[in-house]
Design an enzyme around this catalytic site. Structure first.
Site, PDB file in Angstrom:
ATOM      1  NE  ARG A  81       2.355   6.518   3.912  1.00 51.25           N
ATOM      2  CZ  ARG A  81       2.280   5.836   2.772  1.00 51.25           C
ATOM      3  NH1 ARG A  81       1.125   5.392   2.351  1.00 51.25           N
ATOM      4  NH2 ARG A  81       3.367   5.595   2.068  1.00 51.25           N
ATOM      5  NE  ARG A  90       4.019   1.854   4.049  1.00 53.89           N
ATOM      6  CZ  ARG A  90       4.243   2.013   2.749  1.00 53.89           C
ATOM      7  NH1 ARG A  90       3.319   1.751   1.872  1.00 53.89           N
ATOM      8  NH2 ARG A  90       5.431   2.370   2.332  1.00 53.89           N
ATOM      9  CG  ASP A  93       0.378   2.257   0.417  1.00 62.01           C
ATOM     10  OD1 ASP A  93       0.517   3.400  -0.068  1.00 62.01           O
ATOM     11  OD2 ASP A  93       0.826   1.225  -0.127  1.00 62.01           O
ATOM     12  CG  ASP A  95      -0.133   2.094  -3.581  1.00 61.09           C
ATOM     13  OD1 ASP A  95       0.201   3.255  -3.314  1.00 61.09           O
ATOM     14  OD2 ASP A  95       0.395   1.092  -3.064  1.00 61.09           O
TER      15      ASP A  95
HETATM   16  C1  X6L Z   1      13.881  -5.199  -3.954  1.00 57.68           C
HETATM   17  C2  X6L Z   1      13.771  -3.831  -3.891  1.00 57.68           C
HETATM   18  C3  X6L Z   1      12.785  -5.977  -3.685  1.00 57.68           C
HETATM   19  C4  X6L Z   1      12.549  -3.243  -3.565  1.00 57.68           C
HETATM   20  C5  X6L Z   1      11.574  -5.392  -3.365  1.00 57.68           C
HETATM   21  C6  X6L Z   1       8.979  -4.071  -3.043  1.00 57.68           C
HETATM   22  C7  X6L Z   1      10.073  -2.115  -2.447  1.00 57.68           C
HETATM   23  C8  X6L Z   1       7.774  -3.518  -2.689  1.00 57.68           C
HETATM   24  C9  X6L Z   1       8.882  -1.538  -2.086  1.00 57.68           C
HETATM   25  C10 X6L Z   1      11.443  -4.019  -3.287  1.00 57.68           C
HETATM   26  C11 X6L Z   1      10.162  -3.404  -2.922  1.00 57.68           C
HETATM   27  C12 X6L Z   1       7.705  -2.229  -2.200  1.00 57.68           C
HETATM   28  C13 X6L Z   1       3.658  -3.117   1.333  1.00 57.68           C
HETATM   29  C14 X6L Z   1       4.740  -3.943   1.655  1.00 57.68           C
HETATM   30  C15 X6L Z   1       5.460  -2.007   1.053  1.00 57.68           C
HETATM   31  C16 X6L Z   1       2.347  -3.665   1.443  1.00 57.68           C
HETATM   32  C17 X6L Z   1       3.362  -5.723   2.153  1.00 57.68           C
HETATM   33  C18 X6L Z   1       6.396  -1.654  -1.825  1.00 57.68           C
HETATM   34  C19 X6L Z   1       6.304  -0.418  -1.008  1.00 57.68           C
HETATM   35  N1  X6L Z   1       4.125  -1.916   0.948  1.00 57.68           N
HETATM   36  N2  X6L Z   1       4.605  -5.226   2.057  1.00 57.68           N
HETATM   37  N3  X6L Z   1       5.857  -3.227   1.461  1.00 57.68           N
HETATM   38  N4  X6L Z   1       2.252  -4.967   1.853  1.00 57.68           N
HETATM   39  N5  X6L Z   1       3.185  -6.989   2.534  1.00 57.68           N
HETATM   40  O1  X6L Z   1       1.320  -3.020   1.181  1.00 57.68           O
HETATM   41  O2  X6L Z   1       5.347  -2.176  -2.141  1.00 57.68           O
HETATM   42  S1  X6L Z   1       6.611  -0.751   0.706  1.00 57.68           S
HETATM   43 MG    MG Z   2       1.866   0.516  -1.775  1.00 54.51          MG
HETATM   44 MG    MG Z   3       1.496   4.150  -1.898  1.00 55.46          MG
END
Ligand code: X6L
Ligand code: MG
Ligand code: MG
Length: 165
Positions: A81, A90, A93, A95
């Protein structure tokens, strides 16, 4: 109960999830007690990236949340990563979603995970393990929160298990 979110959207996602769970379970102070089904999920945050495989683990450990986090970050690094763009793709991940009823606000460590209550890729797998679990801050059950989602749906992958028996 301690719950860990696991996700991958680069490389051999299936192999990565299975190997990462094996490495966690091999840690002398971590026992992976249960795993949800695996779900294919559309990317959230940055939408222009590959789809994820996501799952949730229930673990038992006597490590503090901080020590557990350090261990998870070390496993992420083992899988190559690299942290480049925020919310970018990535290989792995890991968490901390919930650490019992603990509420933690420290640099780099927020528990419950700040997006837990609004993310289908976390709530749906968590529902597999414990739908009646209560969010320690919001007070609602995981099942209730999963029923109030606006996220795009997640797709269960039948016959895929992250715990290799
Ligand atoms: C507005 C602003 C709306 C930010 C949403 C949501 C940002 C989730 C980061 C957000 C916002 C994240 C995964 C992912 C990520 C995952 C799927 C995050 C961190 N990690 N999508 N996107 N699975 N499906 O594990 O969770 S980036
Ligand atoms: Mg995450
Ligand atoms: Mg994380």
């Amino acid at each position: 109960m301690i719950y860990i979110g696991i996700g991958a959207n680069l490389g051999d996602r299936e192999k990565t999830l299975q190997e990462a769970v094996g490495i966690l379970d091999a840690h002398p102070k971590i026992d992976v007690a249960a795993a949800s089904s695996v779900y294919e999920t559309a990317p959230v945050g940055v939408v222009d990236q590959p789809h994820f495989l996501n799952a949730v683990l229930q673990i038992r450990t006597r490590l503090s949340a901080r020590k557990l986090l350090n261990c998870l970050l070390a496993v992420e690094r083992q899988f190559g990563r690299v942290r480049q763009t925020r919310w970018g793709p990535r290989t792995l991940d890991l968490d901390i979603l919930l650490y019992g009823d603990a509420v933690i606000h420290q640099p780099g460590l927020q528990v419950p995970h700040p997006h837990l209550h609004e993310r289908a890729f976390v709530l749906i797998p968590l529902c597999d393990l414990n739908p009646d679990l209560k969010h320690p801050v919001l007070g609602h059950s995981i099942q209730f929160l999963a029923g109030s989602l606006c996220d795009s749906p997640v797709r269960k992958i039948e016959g895929l298990n992250v715990i290799k028996k």
